[in-house]
Design a protein around this motif. Structure first.
Motif, PDB file in Angstrom:
ATOM      1  N   PRO A 110       0.826  -1.209   0.000  1.00  0.00           N
ATOM      2  CA  PRO A 110       0.000   0.000   0.000  1.00  0.00           C
ATOM      3  C   PRO A 110       0.860   1.258   0.000  1.00  0.00           C
ATOM      4  CG  PRO A 110      -0.760  -1.592   1.642  1.00  0.00           C
ATOM      5  CD  PRO A 110       0.559  -2.086   1.141  1.00  0.00           C
ATOM      6  N   PRO A 111       0.505   2.259  -0.807  1.00  0.00           N
ATOM      7  CA  PRO A 111       1.325   3.472  -0.896  1.00  0.00           C
ATOM      8  C   PRO A 111       1.082   4.408   0.280  1.00  0.00           C
ATOM      9  CG  PRO A 111      -0.563   3.652  -2.342  1.00  0.00           C
ATOM     10  CD  PRO A 111      -0.621   2.285  -1.739  1.00  0.00           C
ATOM     11  N   LYS A 112       1.450   3.982   1.485  1.00  0.00           N
ATOM     12  CA  LYS A 112       1.290   4.790   2.677  1.00  0.00           C
ATOM     13  C   LYS A 112       2.657   5.045   3.296  1.00  0.00           C
ATOM     14  CE  LYS A 112      -3.217   4.835   2.479  1.00  0.00           C
ATOM     15  NZ  LYS A 112      -3.944   6.085   2.148  1.00  0.00           N
ATOM     16  N   GLY A 113       2.762   6.150   4.047  1.00  0.00           N
ATOM     17  CA  GLY A 113       4.000   6.451   4.736  1.00  0.00           C
ATOM     18  C   GLY A 113       5.041   7.051   3.819  1.00  0.00           C
ATOM     19  N   ASP A 114       6.298   6.993   4.264  1.00  0.00           N
ATOM     20  CA  ASP A 114       7.399   7.640   3.571  1.00  0.00           C
ATOM     21  C   ASP A 114       8.408   6.616   3.071  1.00  0.00           C
ATOM     22  OD1 ASP A 114       6.899  10.639   4.165  1.00  0.00           O
ATOM     23  OD2 ASP A 114       6.639   9.646   6.100  1.00  0.00           O
ATOM     24  N   VAL A 115       8.909   6.848   1.863  1.00  0.00           N
ATOM     25  CA  VAL A 115       9.918   5.984   1.260  1.00  0.00           C
ATOM     26  C   VAL A 115      11.025   6.872   0.706  1.00  0.00           C
ATOM     27  CG1 VAL A 115      10.411   4.218  -0.485  1.00  0.00           C
ATOM     28  CG2 VAL A 115       8.167   4.272   0.630  1.00  0.00           C
ATOM     29  N   VAL A 174       9.396   9.987  -1.099  1.00  0.00           N
ATOM     30  CA  VAL A 174       8.004   9.771  -1.498  1.00  0.00           C
ATOM     31  C   VAL A 174       7.137   9.714  -0.245  1.00  0.00           C
ATOM     32  CG1 VAL A 174       6.405   8.155  -2.608  1.00  0.00           C
ATOM     33  CG2 VAL A 174       8.674   8.556  -3.601  1.00  0.00           C
ATOM     34  N   HIS A 175       6.013  10.417  -0.273  1.00  0.00           N
ATOM     35  CA  HIS A 175       5.069  10.405   0.852  1.00  0.00           C
ATOM     36  C   HIS A 175       3.667  10.133   0.332  1.00  0.00           C
ATOM     37  CE1 HIS A 175       3.142  11.443   4.642  1.00  0.00           C
ATOM     38  NE2 HIS A 175       2.333  12.258   3.966  1.00  0.00           N
ATOM     39  N   ASP A 176       3.071   9.030   0.790  1.00  0.00           N
ATOM     40  CA  ASP A 176       1.692   8.677   0.440  1.00  0.00           C
ATOM     41  C   ASP A 176       1.427   8.766  -1.059  1.00  0.00           C
ATOM     42  OD1 ASP A 176       1.291   8.239   3.096  1.00  0.00           O
ATOM     43  OD2 ASP A 176      -0.042   9.946   3.426  1.00  0.00           O
ATOM     44  N   GLY A 177       2.345   8.221  -1.854  1.00  0.00           N
ATOM     45  CA  GLY A 177       2.123   8.115  -3.288  1.00  0.00           C
ATOM     46  C   GLY A 177       2.526   9.302  -4.118  1.00  0.00           C
ATOM     47  N   ARG A 230       7.710  13.931 -14.601  1.00  0.00           N
ATOM     48  CA  ARG A 230       8.918  14.562 -14.060  1.00  0.00           C
ATOM     49  C   ARG A 230       9.113  14.100 -12.620  1.00  0.00           C
ATOM     50  NH1 ARG A 230       7.992  19.691 -13.004  1.00  0.00           N
ATOM     51  NH2 ARG A 230       5.741  19.555 -13.384  1.00  0.00           N
ATOM     52  N   ILE A 231      10.328  14.222 -12.142  1.00  0.00           N
ATOM     53  CA  ILE A 231      10.592  13.992 -10.724  1.00  0.00           C
ATOM     54  C   ILE A 231      10.685  15.355 -10.068  1.00  0.00           C
ATOM     55  CG2 ILE A 231      12.149  12.992  -9.013  1.00  0.00           C
ATOM     56  CD1 ILE A 231      13.022  10.945 -11.055  1.00  0.00           C
ATOM     57  N   ALA A 232       9.595  15.750  -9.423  1.00  0.00           N
ATOM     58  CA  ALA A 232       9.509  17.063  -8.792  1.00  0.00           C
ATOM     59  C   ALA A 232       8.487  16.981  -7.666  1.00  0.00           C
ATOM     60  CB  ALA A 232       9.095  18.129  -9.805  1.00  0.00           C
ATOM     61  N   PRO A 233       8.649  17.774  -6.619  1.00  0.00           N
ATOM     62  CA  PRO A 233       7.681  17.750  -5.525  1.00  0.00           C
ATOM     63  C   PRO A 233       6.262  17.990  -6.019  1.00  0.00           C
ATOM     64  CG  PRO A 233       9.631  18.979  -4.873  1.00  0.00           C
ATOM     65  CD  PRO A 233       9.778  18.698  -6.340  1.00  0.00           C
ATOM     66  N   GLY A 234       5.340  17.190  -5.502  1.00  0.00           N
ATOM     67  CA  GLY A 234       3.943  17.303  -5.863  1.00  0.00           C
ATOM     68  C   GLY A 234       3.504  16.384  -6.974  1.00  0.00           C
ATOM     69  N   MET A 243       8.069   1.844  -9.507  1.00  0.00           N
ATOM     70  CA  MET A 243       7.059   2.337  -8.574  1.00  0.00           C
ATOM     71  C   MET A 243       6.015   3.086  -9.380  1.00  0.00           C
ATOM     72  SD  MET A 243       7.540   5.171  -5.500  1.00  0.00           S
ATOM     73  CE  MET A 243       8.073   4.038  -4.214  1.00  0.00           C
ATOM     74  N   LYS A 244       4.752   2.826  -9.093  1.00  0.00           N
ATOM     75  CA  LYS A 244       3.662   3.585  -9.718  1.00  0.00           C
ATOM     76  C   LYS A 244       2.727   4.086  -8.637  1.00  0.00           C
ATOM     77  CE  LYS A 244      -0.209   2.136 -11.430  1.00  0.00           C
ATOM     78  NZ  LYS A 244      -1.239   1.382 -12.176  1.00  0.00           N
ATOM     79  N   ASP A 245       2.531   5.378  -8.604  1.00  0.00           N
ATOM     80  CA  ASP A 245       1.642   5.989  -7.619  1.00  0.00           C
ATOM     81  C   ASP A 245       2.067   5.648  -6.188  1.00  0.00           C
ATOM     82  OD1 ASP A 245      -0.425   7.845  -7.668  1.00  0.00           O
ATOM     83  OD2 ASP A 245      -1.959   6.345  -7.257  1.00  0.00           O
ATOM     84  N   GLY A 246       3.377   5.493  -5.996  1.00  0.00           N
ATOM     85  CA  GLY A 246       3.903   5.200  -4.677  1.00  0.00           C
ATOM     86  C   GLY A 246       3.935   3.741  -4.303  1.00  0.00           C
ATOM     87  N   THR A 247       3.361   2.889  -5.143  1.00  0.00           N
ATOM     88  CA  THR A 247       3.373   1.455  -4.895  1.00  0.00           C
ATOM     89  C   THR A 247       4.565   0.827  -5.607  1.00  0.00           C
ATOM     90  OG1 THR A 247       0.975   1.317  -4.642  1.00  0.00           O
ATOM     91  CG2 THR A 247       2.112  -0.708  -5.234  1.00  0.00           C
TER      92      THR A 247
END
Length: 427
Positions: free
Chosen positions: A16-21, A44-47, A384-388, A414-418
């Motif tokens: 699950p895409p939860k928490g921080d990676v 990464v935070h929550d996806g 892109r790899i950018a915040p948000g 990784m897709k959508d944080g998963t």
């Protein structure tokens, strides 16, 4: 629920895409500029991507999972703008036999397997341009992916595609005239039918509308325009009213020109387009997907072409000339391979062929990331790899920003944080 798949030597784990990676590769290529940055990491935070930069500058919260990716370059998840997940290579089964003999249920299961192979190859987004006789089954594939039932890339779908009556396969030429053949796309004649088909496909769930501006309908089997300018304009205007872009299959110079004049948003193939017609694409801001790998693949299957040994075929030379012309003129070129003609998961071949035919490695990476996202109107979500931005990311052993063939050596997805794929040594 977590699931585990095995893909070659790599384990693919869905969590699950939860928490921080915290992702720590050797290099990060953000798509903002051309160079990969050594010593950078991505949080990464929550996806979603929350931070990117030198690892020492990132402040990871307590409990952050750290994933080391030594020897790799992290890039945005790759995008293929021209796929057919309901097809498989023609040297396995000819197109006619796939459409005529393979049941739609079987083809849908195949499509699910193809979607998984694509994702594990680092391609986190597909624009799938037609089910080729499988009706609206792409709507179900997209839904199953979105709901987490099956692994696969983000899907932007075109459902059935639109063709002129009796201008697309199977047949009707070469078959008994009293046979009721299935069609690889929805047939129309006239403006009213064109409008109706566009509305039907949009209503069924199409994100894009695809039309065939030309096909092999000449007396001698040559490629000639099929839909009229009025019919194409009706499709484009109807699609645009609902906020849907239009992609046009067009190989001949006249077919490409008519499609651009009708207002389509992207041209697929374009092998026969002249320099003046590519100038028209540039003027109108029409994107171009060259599908170089499809031409190379059919040359291998049917013209005895052997990569690295044979002289390029006439069609390959036409495709290269068109690509180089578009590149010279500054036409927006997106990565679109026509995968399905060749094996799903080998999508990396298209950026490699773009470099072979004149692009730099960074240009090809841009075509498969931020440029492709812009063509999809999704540039604020991924590419892109950018915040948000959504955490759609892939890592490759080596550095594809200097050696594009390194895209074949995918280590992490990784897709959508998963997380779907990690190196074997990664816990």
């Amino acid at each position: 629920m977590a699931a585990l798949w095995m893909a070659g030597a790599a384990a693919t784990t869905v969590a699950p895409p939860k928490g921080d990676v915290l992702l720590v590769p050797d290099r990060v290529w953000t798509a903002e500029g051309d160079m990969a940055r050594s010593g950078w990491a991505v949080l990464v935070h929550d996806g979603a991507i929350s931070a990117v930069g030198p690892e020492a500058s990132l402040h990871a919260p307590a409990g952050t999972q750290r994933i080391a990716l030594p020897g790799t370059t992290l890039t945005p998840g790759l995008i293929d703008l021209h796929s057919h997940v309901f097809l498989h290579p023609y040297n396995e089964t000819l197109w006619n036999d796939q459409v005529l003999k393979e049941p739609q249920d079987y083809r849908t299961l195949e499509a699910a397997a193809h979607a998984r192979a694509t994702l594990l190859a680092g391609f986190t987004t597909l624009r799938d341009l037609g089910t080729e006789g499988a009706g609206y089954a792409d709507v179900s594939i997209k839904r199953a992916i979105d709901e987490g039932m099956i692994p696969g890339p983000r899907m932007f779908i075109a459902t059935r595609a639109i063709v002129a009556t009796a201008s697309y396969g199977p047949g009707p030429r070469g078959f008994r005239p009293d046979m009721d053949l299935p069609s690889g796309a929805q047939e129309v004649s006239g403006v009213d039918e064109a409008i109706r088909a566009t509305r039907e496909q949009a209503g069924r769930g199409a994100d894009w509308i695809k039309l065939y501006a030309d096909y092999r309908v000449g007396v001698d089997g040559s490629t000639q325009p099929t839909l009229s300018l009025a019919e194409m304009k009706a499709i484009v205007d109807t699609a645009h009213l609902s906020g849907r872009p239009v992609a046009a299959h067009a190989s001949s110079d006249e077919g490409v020109r008519l499609a651009v004049e009708a207002g389509v948003d992207s041209i697929e193939h374009g092998y026969g387009a002249s320099e003046s017609t590519f100038r028209l694409l540039k003027q109108h801001g029409t994107a171009y997907e060259p599908t170089l790998t499809a031409v190379e693949s059919t040359a291998q299957y049917f013209e005895h072409y052997v990569p690295g040994q044979s002289e390029p075929t006439a069609r390959m030379k036409d495709a290269e000339r068109a690509f180089r012309t578009a590149l010279k003129l500054g036409v927006t070129i997106g990565n679109g391979s026509d995968v399905g003609v060749f094996a799903h998961g080998d999508n990396w071949r298209e950026p490699a062929n773009m470099v072979r035919d004149g692009m730099t490695a960074p240009q090809a990476l841009h075509a498969a990331t931020d440029v492709a996202a812009r063509i999809l109107r999704q540039q604020d979500k991924f590419g892109r790899i950018a915040p948000g931005m959504r955490a759609d990311l892939a890592a490759f052993t080596g550095d594809p920003s200097t050696h594009i063939d390194d895209l074949r050596h995918v280590a992490f997805v990784m897709k959508d944080g998963t997380v779907y794929r990690t190196p074997q040594a990664t816990p």
